[in-house]
Design a protein around this motif. Structure first.
Motif, PDB file in Angstrom:
ATOM      1  N   ARG A 161       0.861  -1.183   0.000  1.00 20.68           N
ATOM      2  CA  ARG A 161       0.000   0.000   0.000  1.00 20.68           C
ATOM      3  C   ARG A 161       0.895   1.229   0.000  1.00 20.68           C
ATOM      4  NH1 ARG A 161      -5.205  -0.218   1.696  1.00 20.68           N
ATOM      5  NH2 ARG A 161      -4.939   1.493   3.179  1.00 20.68           N
ATOM      6  N   GLN A 170      -9.329  15.046  -4.267  1.00 23.85           N
ATOM      7  CA  GLN A 170     -10.393  14.117  -4.640  1.00 23.85           C
ATOM      8  C   GLN A 170     -10.821  14.321  -6.087  1.00 23.85           C
ATOM      9  OE1 GLN A 170     -13.795  14.123  -2.043  1.00 23.85           O
ATOM     10  NE2 GLN A 170     -14.843  12.505  -3.159  1.00 23.85           N
ATOM     11  N   MET A 213      -8.292   1.883  -5.172  1.00 20.63           N
ATOM     12  CA  MET A 213      -8.978   2.121  -3.896  1.00 20.63           C
ATOM     13  C   MET A 213      -9.810   3.385  -3.996  1.00 20.63           C
ATOM     14  SD  MET A 213      -5.903   3.457  -1.335  1.00 20.63           S
ATOM     15  CE  MET A 213      -4.804   2.059  -1.639  1.00 20.63           C
ATOM     16  N   PRO A 214     -10.935   3.448  -3.297  1.00 20.88           N
ATOM     17  CA  PRO A 214     -11.752   4.661  -3.306  1.00 20.88           C
ATOM     18  C   PRO A 214     -11.021   5.814  -2.623  1.00 20.88           C
ATOM     19  CG  PRO A 214     -12.579   3.103  -1.686  1.00 20.88           C
ATOM     20  CD  PRO A 214     -11.509   2.386  -2.469  1.00 20.88           C
ATOM     21  N   TRP A 215     -11.492   7.032  -2.868  1.00 19.88           N
ATOM     22  CA  TRP A 215     -10.824   8.222  -2.349  1.00 19.88           C
ATOM     23  C   TRP A 215     -10.669   8.185  -0.832  1.00 19.88           C
ATOM     24  CZ3 TRP A 215      -7.642  11.962  -3.064  1.00 19.88           C
ATOM     25  CH2 TRP A 215      -7.610  13.037  -2.169  1.00 19.88           C
ATOM     26  N   ALA A 216     -11.704   7.793  -0.120  1.00 17.31           N
ATOM     27  CA  ALA A 216     -11.633   7.796   1.345  1.00 17.31           C
ATOM     28  C   ALA A 216     -10.496   6.907   1.831  1.00 17.31           C
ATOM     29  CB  ALA A 216     -12.960   7.346   1.944  1.00 17.31           C
ATOM     30  N   GLU A 217     -10.325   5.774   1.184  1.00 22.12           N
ATOM     31  CA  GLU A 217      -9.262   4.854   1.574  1.00 22.12           C
ATOM     32  C   GLU A 217      -7.889   5.426   1.196  1.00 22.12           C
ATOM     33  OE1 GLU A 217      -8.029   0.176   0.721  1.00 22.12           O
ATOM     34  OE2 GLU A 217     -10.053   0.903   0.211  1.00 22.12           O
ATOM     35  N   PHE A 218      -7.823   6.058   0.032  1.00 19.22           N
ATOM     36  CA  PHE A 218      -6.583   6.705  -0.405  1.00 19.22           C
ATOM     37  C   PHE A 218      -6.183   7.806   0.576  1.00 19.22           C
ATOM     38  CE2 PHE A 218      -4.292   9.942  -2.884  1.00 19.22           C
ATOM     39  CZ  PHE A 218      -3.341   9.184  -3.552  1.00 19.22           C
ATOM     40  N   LYS A 219      -7.143   8.603   0.979  1.00 16.28           N
ATOM     41  CA  LYS A 219      -6.876   9.689   1.926  1.00 16.28           C
ATOM     42  C   LYS A 219      -6.412   9.135   3.266  1.00 16.28           C
ATOM     43  CE  LYS A 219      -9.000  13.886   3.800  1.00 16.28           C
ATOM     44  NZ  LYS A 219     -10.246  14.704   3.845  1.00 16.28           N
ATOM     45  N   GLU A 220      -7.047   8.050   3.711  1.00 19.16           N
ATOM     46  CA  GLU A 220      -6.633   7.424   4.968  1.00 19.16           C
ATOM     47  C   GLU A 220      -5.196   6.903   4.872  1.00 19.16           C
ATOM     48  OE1 GLU A 220      -8.016   3.764   7.954  1.00 19.16           O
ATOM     49  OE2 GLU A 220      -9.009   4.069   6.021  1.00 19.16           O
ATOM     50  N   LEU A 221      -4.853   6.296   3.732  1.00 15.21           N
ATOM     51  CA  LEU A 221      -3.488   5.811   3.530  1.00 15.21           C
ATOM     52  C   LEU A 221      -2.491   6.968   3.557  1.00 15.21           C
ATOM     53  CD1 LEU A 221      -1.435   3.598   2.823  1.00 15.21           C
ATOM     54  CD2 LEU A 221      -2.020   3.965   0.410  1.00 15.21           C
ATOM     55  N   LYS A 236      -1.578   7.830   6.997  1.00 23.09           N
ATOM     56  CA  LYS A 236      -0.657   6.887   7.627  1.00 23.09           C
ATOM     57  C   LYS A 236       0.769   7.095   7.147  1.00 23.09           C
ATOM     58  CE  LYS A 236      -4.016   3.157   8.293  1.00 23.09           C
ATOM     59  NZ  LYS A 236      -4.401   1.768   7.893  1.00 23.09           N
TER      60      LYS A 236
END
Length: 528
Positions: free
Chosen positions: A63, A447, A515-523, A526
């Motif tokens: 990731r 986004q 991956m969807p935007w929300a998951e990309f932003k969360e990554l 991190k």
């Protein structure tokens, strides 16, 4: 190319590798820890090794930002930094990459030599492959990163750094990765707003982790000229970068395989230069000054610009040079020849009775391109510096920096592409971050880039035909400082953070993200 690589590892040891905060104070980067990051404290245990009595599940795809394009999973424990782990190199040319990675992951740098369990080995291969491609293999408790050139190996180290940061362990298996587009850039307007050298260096570290390979510096405009000059010190603004600071910026950029692309815009946007040389200002028949515009009928105008181009070619060693050429105000009035008869006369004298002011401006662009070409640079210019028809045509090798379709006589990108020109995508609909949001500009969001934009979307929201894909060399995210006091350096850094991450994803791999935007932003959160 450092996208924050921090990691939470086993046994409570933690790596924090976010970007260092950079404020208007401009603390020099030399006062920060090496690489602008906190090194990983290795775990006390050795790196995991396969157990003959244990069955491992197939590994998962790393990731990272940008996402790797190909991963072959395997069964095994993977790899994580551990006490006693080293970075070794198979070629001395990779020493800088090796030392950087070792410092970031808390490993020892051991130079050349054979790899052992727990080590990371960097190597060059003689494959016929893209110079920015790499292979990252995790097997038998060690990591091998290889590529045909140093840049590719460097990108492999960025993937490893991010992967460890995101999950603590690098996945067993093999990553094969390379970018879709050869030019992946960030442009910064340091002419209208002074940015400290330390802030620019922090952006270089960020860009490096994100696998960008170009940084554009627009350092001359109406509001300022921001780099020290020996040939014309009278044009330099009070707040500026010294040449020593620029050399440090260039050295850091080179260590991240980033080419710095300078821009001295002409024959418009030269107000700071013309403040010191008012005799070269363009004036109409009533004597009214055209702010920022050179009178290109005067030989002295060419001389001062060429003096500066020749001087800074000695400072900036990169392959590319941006000549600007946009928004020349003589061509924005209803009757240019009537308003500026001296330009109309000069055009006829130089190019024949059928020539006009647009031909004179095109000849100016070609002459400046010849100057930088003499320093082995590839020239580029804004799309509104290329004029249709006429007696004089822009040289074929001048790359088109396409930013707008709003200029007088605007032409669709396909017109440039059909003519065989190469384009770099600066689409102002998605990729322009204009301080203060004047002229209906709106701060772009990551986004929107992530979900809607691709390199084929050169103007507005409509893509050009895929047949032109190879002629679109890549794209740039641009920060313009029209209302310079609207944001501080810190606010700019925060505002461009997610757009930069979204853009690198789409330049590295323009396909629909996995991956969807929300998951990309969360990554992204991190990774730092």
């Amino acid at each position: 190319m450092l996208v924050g690589a921090g990691v939470a590892v086993a046994a409570g040891a933690a790596l924090t590798v976010g970007l260092w905060p950079s404020g208007d104070s401009g603390a020099p980067s030399s006062q920060r820890p090496s690489g602008g990051r906190t090194a990983l404290a290795p775990t006390p245990s050795t790196s995991p090794t396969p157990s003959p009595s244990r069955t491992y599940p197939l590994s998962k795809t790393p990731r990272t930002i940008p996402a790797v394009r190909e991963h072959t999973p395997a069964r095994g424990p993977g790899w994580r930094p551990a006490k006693g782990g080293r970075v070794v190199v198979g070629d001395d040319a990779l020493a800088d990459e090796g030392r950087l990675l070792a410092g970031e992951l808390g490993l020892a740098y051991a130079g050349s030599g054979g790899a052992r369990a727990g080590d990371v080995e960097l190597g060059l291969t003689d494959e016929d492959a893209n110079a920015e491609s790499y292979t990252l293999a995790v097997k038998d408790g060690r990591v091998r990163i290889s590529g045909t050139a140093e840049a590719g190996v460097f990108y492999g180290t960025r993937t490893l750094k991010q992967e460890v940061h995101a999950g603590g362990t690098a996945s067993e298996g093999v990553v094969r990765d390379s970018p879709a587009k050869p030019q992946r850039g960030f442009m910064l307007d340091i002419a209208r707003k002074h940015f400290t050298a330390g802030w620019i260096e922090d952006r270089i570290r960020e860009l490096g982790d994100l696998k960008y390979n170009q940084l554009g510096l627009h350092f001359s405009d109406d509001q300022g000229f921001r780099i020290a000059s020996d040939s014309h010190p009278e044009v330099v603004s009070k707040q500026h970068l010294s040449k020593a600071e620029v050399r440090r910026i260039l050295a850091l950029a080179a260590s991240r395989h980033i080419t710095v692309v300078p821009e001295i815009d002409s024959p418009g946007h030269l107000g700071a230069v013309l403040d010191a040389h008012p005799d070269l200002q363009l004036r109409n028949t009533q004597g009214v000054v055209s702010r920022g515009s050179l009178d290109i009928s005067k030989p002295a105008s060419a001389k001062i610009v060429d003096d500066l181009l020749n001087e800074y070619a000695g400072l900036f060693p990169g392959r590319y040079w941006h000549l600007g050429a946009d928004e020349y105000r003589a061509l924005t009035v209803s009757n240019p020849a009537a308003s500026y008869p001296q330009l109309a006369a000069a055009a006829k004298d130089k190019y024949g009775s059928g020539a006009g002011i647009a031909d004179l401006a095109t000849g100016w662009l070609n002459d400046r391109a010849k100057v930088v070409r003499g320093h082995d640079r590839t020239p580029r210019a804004w799309n509104d510096g290329f004029f249709p028809g006429g007696t004089v045509q822009a040289d074929d090798d001048i790359q088109v920096a396409y930013w707008t379709g709003k200029e007088i006589g605007a032409r669709q990108p396909a017109e440039y592409l059909r003519a065989g020109r190469e384009i770099i995508n600066y689409n102002d609909e998605y990729l322009y971050y204009v301080l203060g949001q004047p002229n209906a500009f709106v701060y772009p969001t990551g986004q929107r880039i992530y979900e809607q934009w691709t390199p084929l979307v050169v103007r507005g929201t409509t893509p050009v035909s895929r047949e032109y894909d190879d002629q679109i060399l890549g794209g740039y995210f641009a920060v313009w400082c029209d209302l310079s006091a609207s944001q501080t350096q810190d606010q700019v850094a925060a505002g461009i953070r997610m757009p930069l991450r979204a853009l690198t994803q789409k330049l590295w791999d323009p396909r629909k993200p996995g991956m969807p935007w929300a998951e990309f932003k969360e990554l992204a959160g991190k990774l730092g």
